[in-house]
Design a protein around this motif. Structure first.
Motif, PDB file in Angstrom:
ATOM      1  N   UNK A   1       1.101  -1.041  -0.004  1.00  0.00           N
ATOM      2  CA  UNK A   1      -0.020   0.347   0.103  1.00  0.00           C
ATOM      3  C   UNK A   1       0.532   1.274   0.190  1.00  0.00           C
ATOM      4  N   UNK A   2       2.340   1.342  -0.344  1.00  0.00           N
ATOM      5  CA  UNK A   2       3.037   1.925  -0.019  1.00  0.00           C
ATOM      6  C   UNK A   2       3.062   2.963  -1.899  1.00  0.00           C
ATOM      7  N   UNK A   3       2.944   3.683  -1.742  1.00  0.00           N
ATOM      8  CA  UNK A   3       3.005   4.217  -3.166  1.00  0.00           C
ATOM      9  C   UNK A   3       4.374   4.586  -3.784  1.00  0.00           C
ATOM     10  N   UNK A   4       4.849   5.188  -3.086  1.00  0.00           N
ATOM     11  CA  UNK A   4       6.135   5.858  -3.203  1.00  0.00           C
ATOM     12  C   UNK A   4       7.175   4.537  -3.618  1.00  0.00           C
ATOM     13  N   UNK A   5       7.331   3.191  -2.600  1.00  0.00           N
ATOM     14  CA  UNK A   5       7.857   3.008  -2.701  1.00  0.00           C
ATOM     15  C   UNK A   5       7.533   1.939  -4.439  1.00  0.00           C
ATOM     16  N   UNK A   6       6.182   1.883  -5.023  1.00  0.00           N
ATOM     17  CA  UNK A   6       5.870   1.436  -5.637  1.00  0.00           C
ATOM     18  C   UNK A   6       6.408   1.867  -6.587  1.00  0.00           C
TER      19      UNK A   6
END
Length: 314
Positions: free
Chosen positions: A191-196
Motif C-alpha cells: 500500500x506504499x505508493x512511493x515504494x511502488x
C-alpha cells in the motif's frame, strides 16, 4: 509468469476478491497496490495455493495453481503475511531447516546458500541470535532470505518492507532490483505508493476486491499537458503567455503548454530568464486516487508502517 482469469474469493456473503485478471510478464517488477483491506493478501494466497478460489483460475509460470503447486513452487520464492520462524532457533538454523523441508536444496551446499541469503538481506552478522530477539524489521529480512534460498524465477512478496526503517527499505528495494536485473520476476503487494513508484515497471491497483487499473508505470506517468516554469521574470512571463498560466507560486509557474521546447524558445526569444522548465507528469498517487476514488489516507505515499498491520491487511 502470473496470469489469472476471473479470480474470485468469497467468504460467506463477503466478496473479498472479485473477478481479478492479473497479467504479470517475465521480467516485470510488478507493484500490486491497494489500501488495507482491499483484497491483496487474499489474492496472493490464492496465487500460491494457500487459499482455494471460489471461482476463476490462476497460473504461475504457465502452470495451473494449485494443481501444479508441487512442480511450480520450487521455482517461486514467497513472503506472505509476515515471516514464519521458530523463535527459539537462530536465523541460520531456521533457514537451514526451511531449506531441508521445503526447497529440496543440495545438502552439501546448504550452509553456503544459507549464508549467502543472510548476507544478501543484511543479517549475516546477527544470525546466531534467536529469532525471538529479532525486531519486526529483522524478521521481515529473515522471511525474504527464506524466499531467496531457492534462487527463484519468481518472487511473490506481500508487504516486504513492513516494519523496516528508511535505510532498510532502501536496502530491500536495491536487492529486489538487483534480483530483477539478474532475471527474477518480482511481484510486490503493497500500500506504499512511493515504494511502488520508485521500484516497479508495471502496476496493478486493487480496490474493494476489483482490479481497477493495470498498466506500465511509464504509461501512467504520462505528461499532463502542462509545463513547470521557474523564472525570476514571472510577471513578464505571465504577460507574454496571455492566459496560459494556470498557477503561480512566487517564481514558479504552471503553464498550459503541449511543447516545453517550443515554450522555451518563445520565452528566451522574448528575453525572459528561465531557471527551470520541464513537462509536468502525472504522479502514481494522483492516478491511483482517481482510479479508486479513495482518499489520500487510504494509501501511504511516503512512509512505511512502523509496526505490524494485522487487522486491516488485505
Amino acid at each position: 509468469m502470473i496470469r489469472t482469469s476471473g479470480l474470485t474469493k468469497r467468504f460467506g456473503s463477503i466478496t473479498a476478491v472479485d473477478h481479478v485478471d492479473l497479467d504479470v510478464r517475465e521480467g516485470d517488477v510488478y507493484g500490486f497496490l491497494g489500501a488495507n483491506g482491499s483484497g491483496k493478501t487474499t489474492t496472493v494466497r490464492m496465487l500460491l495455493g494457500l487459499v482455494l478460489a471460489t471461482r476463476g483460475t490462476a497460473e504461475l509460470l504457465g502452470r495451473p495453481m494449485p494443481a501444479a503447486a508441487r512442480e511450480v513452487l520450487p521455482f517461486v520464492g514467497s513472503l506472505v503475511e509476515g515471516p514464519a520462524a521458530y523463535p527459539q532457533l537462530s536465523g541460520r538454523a531456521n533457514l537451514a531447516l526451511f531449506d531441508r523441508m521445503g526447497t529440496g536444496g543440495v545438502r552439501a551446499t546448504r550452509s553456503t546458500r544459507v549464508g549467502d541469503a543472510l548476507d544478501r538481506v543484511g543479517l549475516g552478522g546477527v544470525d546466531g541470535r534467536p529469532v525471538r530477539a529479532y525486531s519486526l524489521g529483522m524478521r521481515q529480512r529473515l522471511g525474504l532470505a527464506s524466499a531467496l534460498l531457492r534462487a527463484p524465477r519468481l518472487l511473490v512478496l506481500d508487504e516486504p518492507t513492513n516494519g523496516l526503517d528508511p535505510q532498510g527499505i532502501r536496502d530491500i528495494r536495491a536487492l529486489l532490483l538487483e534480483l530483477n536485473r539478474a532475471g527474477t520476476t518480482v511481484f510486490v503487494s503493497s500500500h506504499l505508493l512511493a515504494e511502488i513508484e520508485q521500484m516497479c515497471t508495471r502496476v496493478g491497483v486493487l480496490h474493494r476486491g476489483r482490479l481497477v487499473l493495470q498498466e506500465q508505470l511509464a504509461d501512467l506517468q504520462r505528461p499532463t499537458g502542462r509545463v513547470l516554469l521557474g523564472t525570476p521574470d514571472a510577471e513578464r512571463a505571465i504577460a507574454l503567455l496571455d492566459g496560459h498560466v494556470e498557477h503561480r507560486d512566487g517564481d514558479r509557474l504552471v503553464v498550459r503548454a503541449a511543447d516545453a521546447a517550443e515554450l522555451a524558445v518563445r520565452l528566451v526569444g522574448a528575453g525572459v530568464r528561465v531557471a527551470e522548465l520541464r513537462p509536468e507528469r502525472h504522479t502514481l498517487e494522483s492516478v491511483v486516487l482517481e482510479a479508486t476514488g479513495a482518499g489520500s489516507d487510504d494509501f501511504s505515499a511516503t512512509a512505511a508502517p512502523t509496526g505490524p498491520d494485522r487487522g486491516g491487511r488485505g
